[in-house]
Motif scaffolding. Sequence first.
Motif, mmCIF file in Angstrom:
data_model
loop_
_atom_site.group_PDB
_atom_site.id
_atom_site.type_symbol
_atom_site.label_atom_id
_atom_site.label_comp_id
_atom_site.label_asym_id
_atom_site.label_seq_id
_atom_site.Cartn_x
_atom_site.Cartn_y
_atom_site.Cartn_z
ATOM 1 N N PHE A 35 18.042 -3.707 -15.227
ATOM 2 C CA PHE A 35 18.480 -3.882 -16.507
ATOM 3 C C PHE A 35 17.615 -4.956 -17.261
ATOM 4 N N VAL A 36 16.675 -4.570 -18.128
ATOM 5 C CA VAL A 36 15.807 -5.609 -18.849
ATOM 6 C C VAL A 36 16.427 -5.963 -20.197
ATOM 7 N N ILE A 37 16.935 -7.350 -20.044
ATOM 8 C CA ILE A 37 17.738 -8.094 -21.156
ATOM 9 C C ILE A 37 16.910 -8.482 -22.174
ATOM 10 N N LYS A 38 16.967 -8.008 -23.500
ATOM 11 C CA LYS A 38 16.024 -8.364 -24.547
ATOM 12 C C LYS A 38 16.974 -9.148 -25.481
ATOM 13 N N GLY A 39 16.243 -9.995 -26.386
ATOM 14 C CA GLY A 39 16.816 -10.423 -27.499
ATOM 15 C C GLY A 39 16.150 -12.002 -27.597
ATOM 16 N N GLY A 40 16.609 -12.855 -28.633
ATOM 17 C CA GLY A 40 16.082 -14.064 -29.159
ATOM 18 C C GLY A 40 16.847 -14.974 -28.259
ATOM 19 N N PRO A 41 16.619 -16.312 -28.529
ATOM 20 C CA PRO A 41 17.132 -17.530 -27.695
ATOM 21 C C PRO A 41 18.487 -17.816 -28.224
ATOM 22 N N ASP A 71 14.127 -24.318 -18.260
ATOM 23 C CA ASP A 71 15.478 -24.884 -18.648
ATOM 24 C C ASP A 71 16.506 -24.602 -17.325
ATOM 25 N N ASN A 72 16.871 -26.012 -16.986
ATOM 26 C CA ASN A 72 17.264 -25.945 -15.944
ATOM 27 C C ASN A 72 18.875 -25.197 -15.745
ATOM 28 N N SER A 73 19.242 -24.979 -16.712
ATOM 29 C CA SER A 73 20.748 -24.486 -16.968
ATOM 30 C C SER A 73 20.586 -23.001 -17.389
ATOM 31 N N SER A 74 19.422 -22.524 -17.260
ATOM 32 C CA SER A 74 19.172 -20.910 -17.926
ATOM 33 C C SER A 74 18.878 -20.140 -16.419
ATOM 34 N N LEU A 75 19.146 -18.875 -16.945
ATOM 35 C CA LEU A 75 18.632 -17.935 -15.686
ATOM 36 C C LEU A 75 17.552 -16.999 -16.348
ATOM 37 N N GLY A 90 13.941 -10.410 -20.260
ATOM 38 C CA GLY A 90 12.428 -9.486 -20.625
ATOM 39 C C GLY A 90 11.838 -10.174 -21.784
ATOM 40 N N THR A 91 12.034 -11.605 -22.272
ATOM 41 C CA THR A 91 11.618 -11.965 -23.407
ATOM 42 C C THR A 91 10.312 -12.890 -22.850
ATOM 43 N N ALA A 92 9.495 -13.436 -23.675
ATOM 44 C CA ALA A 92 8.534 -14.274 -23.536
ATOM 45 C C ALA A 92 9.117 -15.709 -22.980
ATOM 46 N N ILE A 107 16.382 -0.830 -20.993
ATOM 47 C CA ILE A 107 16.648 -1.884 -21.703
ATOM 48 C C ILE A 107 17.830 -2.054 -22.370
ATOM 49 N N VAL A 108 18.427 -3.369 -22.101
ATOM 50 C CA VAL A 108 19.660 -3.930 -22.846
ATOM 51 C C VAL A 108 19.183 -4.876 -24.034
ATOM 52 N N HIS A 109 19.375 -4.430 -25.333
ATOM 53 C CA HIS A 109 19.094 -5.080 -26.342
ATOM 54 C C HIS A 109 20.163 -5.808 -26.968
ATOM 55 N N LEU A 110 20.196 -7.269 -26.733
ATOM 56 C CA LEU A 110 21.330 -7.854 -27.373
ATOM 57 C C LEU A 110 21.091 -8.330 -28.810
ATOM 58 N N GLY A 111 19.625 -8.114 -29.484
ATOM 59 C CA GLY A 111 19.517 -7.974 -30.654
ATOM 60 C C GLY A 111 20.224 -7.075 -31.641
ATOM 61 N N ASP A 112 20.711 -6.170 -30.935
ATOM 62 C CA ASP A 112 21.702 -5.346 -31.726
ATOM 63 C C ASP A 112 22.940 -5.815 -32.174
#
Length: 375
Positions: A35-41, A71-75, A90-92, A107-112
């Motif tokens: 699952f490639v997770i897309k979306g902004g910060p 970011d030590n708290s992020s995955l 899947g973001t920059a 692709i799972v696009h959380l921008g939706d």
Amino acid sequence: MANGKIKKMFPGGNTSQGFYSYYDNIIEPDAKRIFVIKGGPGVGKSTLMRAIGETMFDKGYSVEFHCCSSDNSSLDGVCIPEIGIAMLDGTAPHVVDPKNPGAVDEIVHLGDFWDENLLRKNKSAILKTNHLVGRFFQMAYFALKEAKVIRDEWESYITEAMSFAGVNAVTLKISKEIFSDVKPDFSRPAKARHLFASAITPDGSINYLDTILQDIRKLYIIKGEPGSGKAALIAKLTDQAAGLGLDSEQYHCSLIPQNIDVLVIPKLSAAVANLSEPVCFDPICLPNLEISEEINLSAFLNSETLSHYAEEIIGCKTRFHAAFNRAVKRINQAKAEHDLMESYYVPAMNFKHINAKKEELLARIIKYAEEKSIH
């Protein structure tokens, strides 16, 4: 089901060559599902992956948490090797696009689930902050590149003063102790997995060796000045493991990604690790460790030759730490700007819908796990 284990590592790192990615090693390309997770910060990518990973761990599965070096708290990703499932950010800067869309990747696009009108209202602020994030990382990479050049000079003085006959003898000793009872397996090529055990983060050098080495019974700790032969020693053992058909996990240096800092041979429950500065780790925390040997290659330095460069070496150490610390400061500033950018996205997100998406993904992953257990 037996209790699972949690393993943490870094799939990418801030290095002297910029951002360096081993994302392709998170899971095999022929996995059950990626699952490639897309979306902004700030849209909830890391939170979603962590929640699913923790739930699967609670159900008894071993889970890998692939941590973010910026970011030590992020995955950056979560992998459940037993069932061939992975979730990837899947973001920059680690852009991931499906290699086998539909068949494996999805692709799972959380921008939706964001309010585009609200984001447009903050367009100028988002663009400014995004520019500053990139600029701070660029400055950090300049500093790390400088640190590498200084380290090269430092290495040159140490290398000239080294007796490599002693290093070769140590390499042979370790080789015999690890591989003496191994019967070569030529039925297939040995597999090598490449990742980072430590990373240069907003909080400095961070590692998760306590999870990476948790099953190790025999550990060889290699220390020494830059240029004392640590990388060459580990490289020789790595090549020997491959020549014998042994699969390995190769964890690369956070500053110089071509170098291997930690070699793990799961079949032998053995590891060789460069634990020189800035890596800080005490193996006393490892539950299964039976043999631990520390070898300092600086013992093979010729003090007379070294004395000719005493002033230069002191200067190198001072300048290296200054450049390294400046890089950490810039990465920290990039994180602060990234946190600010998240503050523009969070109010625009419909987290009720994102939570529903998480539950949907979790249900599918549990179904994959059940199908795996049946077969």
